[in-house]
Design a protein around this motif. Sequence first.
Motif, short mmCIF file in Angstrom:
data_model
loop_
_atom_site.label_atom_id
_atom_site.label_comp_id
_atom_site.label_asym_id
_atom_site.label_seq_id
_atom_site.Cartn_x
_atom_site.Cartn_y
_atom_site.Cartn_z
N LEU A 44 19.15 31.92 38.88
CA LEU A 44 18.34 30.94 38.16
C LEU A 44 18.20 31.34 36.69
O LEU A 44 18.23 30.48 35.80
CB LEU A 44 16.96 30.81 38.81
CG LEU A 44 16.01 29.78 38.19
CD1 LEU A 44 16.61 28.37 38.30
CD2 LEU A 44 14.65 29.83 38.88
N GLY A 45 18.06 32.64 36.43
CA GLY A 45 17.98 33.12 35.06
C GLY A 45 19.24 32.80 34.27
O GLY A 45 19.17 32.42 33.10
N LEU A 46 20.40 32.95 34.91
CA LEU A 46 21.66 32.62 34.25
C LEU A 46 21.73 31.13 33.93
O LEU A 46 22.23 30.72 32.87
CB LEU A 46 22.85 33.03 35.12
CG LEU A 46 23.00 34.53 35.39
CD1 LEU A 46 24.17 34.78 36.34
CD2 LEU A 46 23.21 35.29 34.09
N MET A 47 21.23 30.30 34.84
CA MET A 47 21.23 28.86 34.61
C MET A 47 20.22 28.46 33.53
O MET A 47 20.49 27.60 32.69
CB MET A 47 20.90 28.11 35.91
CG MET A 47 21.96 28.24 36.99
SD MET A 47 23.54 27.50 36.49
CE MET A 47 23.06 25.78 36.34
N TYR A 48 19.08 29.12 33.54
CA TYR A 48 17.99 28.78 32.62
C TYR A 48 18.26 29.28 31.20
O TYR A 48 17.96 28.59 30.22
CB TYR A 48 16.68 29.36 33.15
CG TYR A 48 15.49 29.25 32.22
CD1 TYR A 48 15.13 28.03 31.66
CD2 TYR A 48 14.71 30.37 31.92
CE1 TYR A 48 14.03 27.92 30.81
CE2 TYR A 48 13.62 30.28 31.09
CZ TYR A 48 13.28 29.06 30.54
OH TYR A 48 12.19 28.96 29.69
N VAL A 49 18.84 30.48 31.08
CA VAL A 49 19.01 31.11 29.77
C VAL A 49 20.44 31.02 29.26
O VAL A 49 20.71 30.49 28.18
CB VAL A 49 18.56 32.59 29.81
CG1 VAL A 49 18.79 33.25 28.46
CG2 VAL A 49 17.09 32.70 30.21
N THR A 50 21.39 31.52 30.05
CA THR A 50 22.75 31.68 29.54
C THR A 50 23.51 30.37 29.40
O THR A 50 24.20 30.15 28.39
CB THR A 50 23.54 32.64 30.46
OG1 THR A 50 22.86 33.89 30.53
CG2 THR A 50 24.95 32.86 29.93
N VAL A 51 23.41 29.51 30.40
CA VAL A 51 24.16 28.23 30.33
C VAL A 51 23.77 27.41 29.10
O VAL A 51 24.66 26.91 28.39
CB VAL A 51 23.99 27.43 31.64
CG1 VAL A 51 24.55 26.01 31.48
CG2 VAL A 51 24.70 28.15 32.79
N PRO A 52 22.48 27.23 28.79
CA PRO A 52 22.15 26.49 27.56
C PRO A 52 22.71 27.11 26.29
O PRO A 52 23.23 26.39 25.43
CB PRO A 52 20.61 26.49 27.55
CG PRO A 52 20.24 26.61 28.98
CD PRO A 52 21.26 27.51 29.58
N PHE A 53 22.63 28.43 26.16
CA PHE A 53 23.20 29.08 24.97
C PHE A 53 24.72 28.94 24.95
O PHE A 53 25.33 28.78 23.89
CB PHE A 53 22.81 30.56 24.93
CG PHE A 53 21.37 30.80 24.54
CD1 PHE A 53 20.79 30.10 23.50
CD2 PHE A 53 20.60 31.73 25.21
CE1 PHE A 53 19.47 30.31 23.13
CE2 PHE A 53 19.28 31.96 24.86
CZ PHE A 53 18.72 31.24 23.81
N GLY A 54 25.34 28.98 26.12
CA GLY A 54 26.78 28.78 26.19
C GLY A 54 27.18 27.38 25.78
O GLY A 54 28.17 27.18 25.07
N LEU A 55 26.41 26.38 26.22
CA LEU A 55 26.69 24.99 25.83
C LEU A 55 26.47 24.79 24.34
O LEU A 55 27.18 24.01 23.70
CB LEU A 55 25.80 24.04 26.64
CG LEU A 55 26.09 24.00 28.14
CD1 LEU A 55 25.08 23.09 28.85
CD2 LEU A 55 27.51 23.53 28.42
#
Length: 286
Positions: free
Chosen positions: A125-136
Amino acid sequence: MKTFITRTITALFFVAIMLGGILWTPLSFFLLFFLVNFFALQEYAKLVRHIDADYTEISSWHRYGALIAGCAMMLAFTGSNFERNGLSLGEIGWAMSFIFILILPLGEILMGKTFSLKTIGYSLLGLMYVTVPFGLLADLRFTEVPGYHAPGYLIPLLLICFIWINDTMAYIVGSLIGRTPFAPAISPKKTIEGTVGGMILAVAAAGVFGHFWGHQWLPLQHWIALSAIAAVFGTAGDLLESRLKRLAGVKDSGNIMPGHGGFLDRFDSLLVAAPFAWIYVSLFVR
């Protein structure tokens, strides 16, 4: 007075670093948000440990593996932009992401004191909440907008500026005429008047600038749509992080920036607004 001076100096330093990273080169943009992602993931893990004590029992493999997976995912979002000798950072990132996310549960089984799908879920969930938005957000930076003269950094920069305008105007309007609590259980100081006023003024500011000066980069409707996304979903992101901090029983997610809290405190609005901006740009701008 000392606190005000500290906050001002920190804010100026923060703005200088942000503008330098965003505007200089694509690589500086990536490195900026790569570091932000790294520290924000650590702050997220700290919040989860306060919320659920079971997360304190995870193995070192799990703790550092989640961080490495987040860094690898950021590399993956660079695609083919940083390539040398036929191998790109994006390809390395995808391979590392797959490996670490795949073997993370295995490592927890073998090395952890206990095994819990719940704690694995917290990390994912942390990867979805933090990393995915920054990656997008990085993907928005690296992908050119066909048919327009907009520089690659324009849309990420606009998103950040619109969020800042919305937050500032919401604070000013709320201080002047705010009476009705918006979400008292989550953020007692937010008012409906301030929230709505901030959104309206952010969209109005984007419309005025887009009409008179910004049309050379993007049509007016995109200025208005992106500002609305930043205002609405940025506010949702702020409330979401406030809720996490209340559950954790802490005032700030971190103390890396004196007087301003941590990385999650500074980028909470962007974490929710960025994915919706990416969807809009993918469907209607690119």
